[in-house]
Design a protein around this motif. Structure first.
Motif, PDB file in Angstrom:
ATOM      1  N   UNK A  70       0.833  -1.119   0.260  1.00  0.00           N
ATOM      2  CA  UNK A  70       0.030  -0.095  -0.014  1.00  0.00           C
ATOM      3  C   UNK A  70       0.741   1.210   0.067  1.00  0.00           C
ATOM      4  N   UNK A  71       0.314   2.252  -0.416  1.00  0.00           N
ATOM      5  CA  UNK A  71       1.057   3.528  -0.489  1.00  0.00           C
ATOM      6  C   UNK A  71       0.960   4.360   0.521  1.00  0.00           C
ATOM      7  N   UNK A  72       1.966   4.971   1.145  1.00  0.00           N
ATOM      8  CA  UNK A  72       1.820   5.586   2.433  1.00  0.00           C
ATOM      9  C   UNK A  72       2.485   6.842   2.275  1.00  0.00           C
ATOM     10  N   UNK A  73       1.924   7.993   1.636  1.00  0.00           N
ATOM     11  CA  UNK A  73       2.402   9.233   1.121  1.00  0.00           C
ATOM     12  C   UNK A  73       3.414   8.954   0.111  1.00  0.00           C
ATOM     13  N   UNK A  74       4.704   9.011   0.266  1.00  0.00           N
ATOM     14  CA  UNK A  74       5.598   8.771  -0.708  1.00  0.00           C
ATOM     15  C   UNK A  74       6.501   7.340  -0.681  1.00  0.00           C
ATOM     16  N   UNK A  75       5.889   6.664   0.552  1.00  0.00           N
ATOM     17  CA  UNK A  75       6.534   5.251   0.477  1.00  0.00           C
ATOM     18  C   UNK A  75       5.550   4.306   0.225  1.00  0.00           C
ATOM     19  N   UNK A  76       6.066   2.849  -0.242  1.00  0.00           N
ATOM     20  CA  UNK A  76       5.416   1.911  -0.483  1.00  0.00           C
ATOM     21  C   UNK A  76       5.691   0.836   0.881  1.00  0.00           C
ATOM     22  N   UNK A  77       4.657   0.380   1.352  1.00  0.00           N
ATOM     23  CA  UNK A  77       4.592  -0.303   2.504  1.00  0.00           C
ATOM     24  C   UNK A  77       4.197  -1.744   2.310  1.00  0.00           C
ATOM     25  N   UNK A  78       4.813  -2.724   2.670  1.00  0.00           N
ATOM     26  CA  UNK A  78       4.372  -4.259   2.583  1.00  0.00           C
ATOM     27  C   UNK A  78       4.423  -5.069   3.697  1.00  0.00           C
ATOM     28  N   UNK A  79       3.164  -5.824   3.581  1.00  0.00           N
ATOM     29  CA  UNK A  79       2.955  -6.859   4.718  1.00  0.00           C
ATOM     30  C   UNK A  79       2.735  -8.030   4.141  1.00  0.00           C
ATOM     31  N   UNK A  80       3.045  -9.316   4.679  1.00  0.00           N
ATOM     32  CA  UNK A  80       2.710 -10.555   4.234  1.00  0.00           C
ATOM     33  C   UNK A  80       1.269 -10.788   4.337  1.00  0.00           C
ATOM     34  N   UNK A  81       0.914 -11.654   2.961  1.00  0.00           N
ATOM     35  CA  UNK A  81      -0.422 -11.828   2.831  1.00  0.00           C
ATOM     36  C   UNK A  81      -0.697 -13.303   2.942  1.00  0.00           C
ATOM     37  N   UNK A  82      -0.984 -13.773   4.069  1.00  0.00           N
ATOM     38  CA  UNK A  82      -0.994 -15.197   4.162  1.00  0.00           C
ATOM     39  C   UNK A  82      -2.240 -16.176   3.859  1.00  0.00           C
ATOM     40  N   UNK A  83      -3.328 -15.355   3.927  1.00  0.00           N
ATOM     41  CA  UNK A  83      -4.973 -15.847   3.809  1.00  0.00           C
ATOM     42  C   UNK A  83      -4.701 -16.391   2.347  1.00  0.00           C
ATOM     43  N   UNK A  84      -5.316 -17.457   1.983  1.00  0.00           N
ATOM     44  CA  UNK A  84      -5.420 -18.101   0.692  1.00  0.00           C
ATOM     45  C   UNK A  84      -4.306 -18.351   0.104  1.00  0.00           C
ATOM     46  N   UNK A  85      -2.927 -18.416   0.879  1.00  0.00           N
ATOM     47  CA  UNK A  85      -1.896 -18.842   0.302  1.00  0.00           C
ATOM     48  C   UNK A  85      -1.687 -20.397  -0.234  1.00  0.00           C
ATOM     49  N   UNK A  86      -1.938 -21.222   1.064  1.00  0.00           N
ATOM     50  CA  UNK A  86      -1.812 -22.580   0.773  1.00  0.00           C
ATOM     51  C   UNK A  86      -3.172 -23.349   0.828  1.00  0.00           C
ATOM     52  N   UNK A  87      -4.104 -23.124   1.792  1.00  0.00           N
ATOM     53  CA  UNK A  87      -5.242 -23.978   1.902  1.00  0.00           C
ATOM     54  C   UNK A  87      -6.497 -23.284   1.921  1.00  0.00           C
TER      55      UNK A  87
END
Length: 105
Positions: A70-87
């Motif tokens: 997601x964009x936060x002003x001028x920075x892009x911020x990342x987070x793990x998206x675990x939901x739906x990854x495997x099962x």
């Protein structure tokens, strides 16, 4: 006992995700992120490589739907998206698979 994916499309998605996570630097990024949201610069500092290199790997993880950005002003911020990854939508199985992969490093 945990429910493993049985639908062909779920198995294919899990395979693509695991291949993307198999690269040592991408796995390190996922370990650094944990459940936190971090900026690219924070990830670069924690991992110890160049911003260009990290950005390439983050793009692959985003493409495989392993990370959210997601964009936060001028920075892009990342987070793990675990939901739906495997099962499907079972976060427990996804977390278990990711935790097992991280323990192998």
């Amino acid at each position: 006992m945990e429910q493993l994916p049985t639908r062909e499309e779920d198995i294919e998605q899990a395979s693509r995700s695991l291949k993307a996570m198999a690269h040592p630097l991408r796995l390190k990024v996922l370990c650094v992120l944990g459940s936190e949201e971090m900026s690219v610069q924070d990830i670069v500092s924690a991992v110890g490589t160049t911003q260009s290199n990290i950005s390439q790997h983050l793009a692959i993880l985003r493409e495989k739907d392993i990370l959210r950005a997601r964009k936060d002003h001028r920075q892009r911020r990342y987070i793990r998206r675990i939901t739906d990854l495997i099962a499907g939508s079972d976060d427990t199985a996804s977390e278990t698979t990711l935790a097992a992969a991280m323990q192998m490093t």
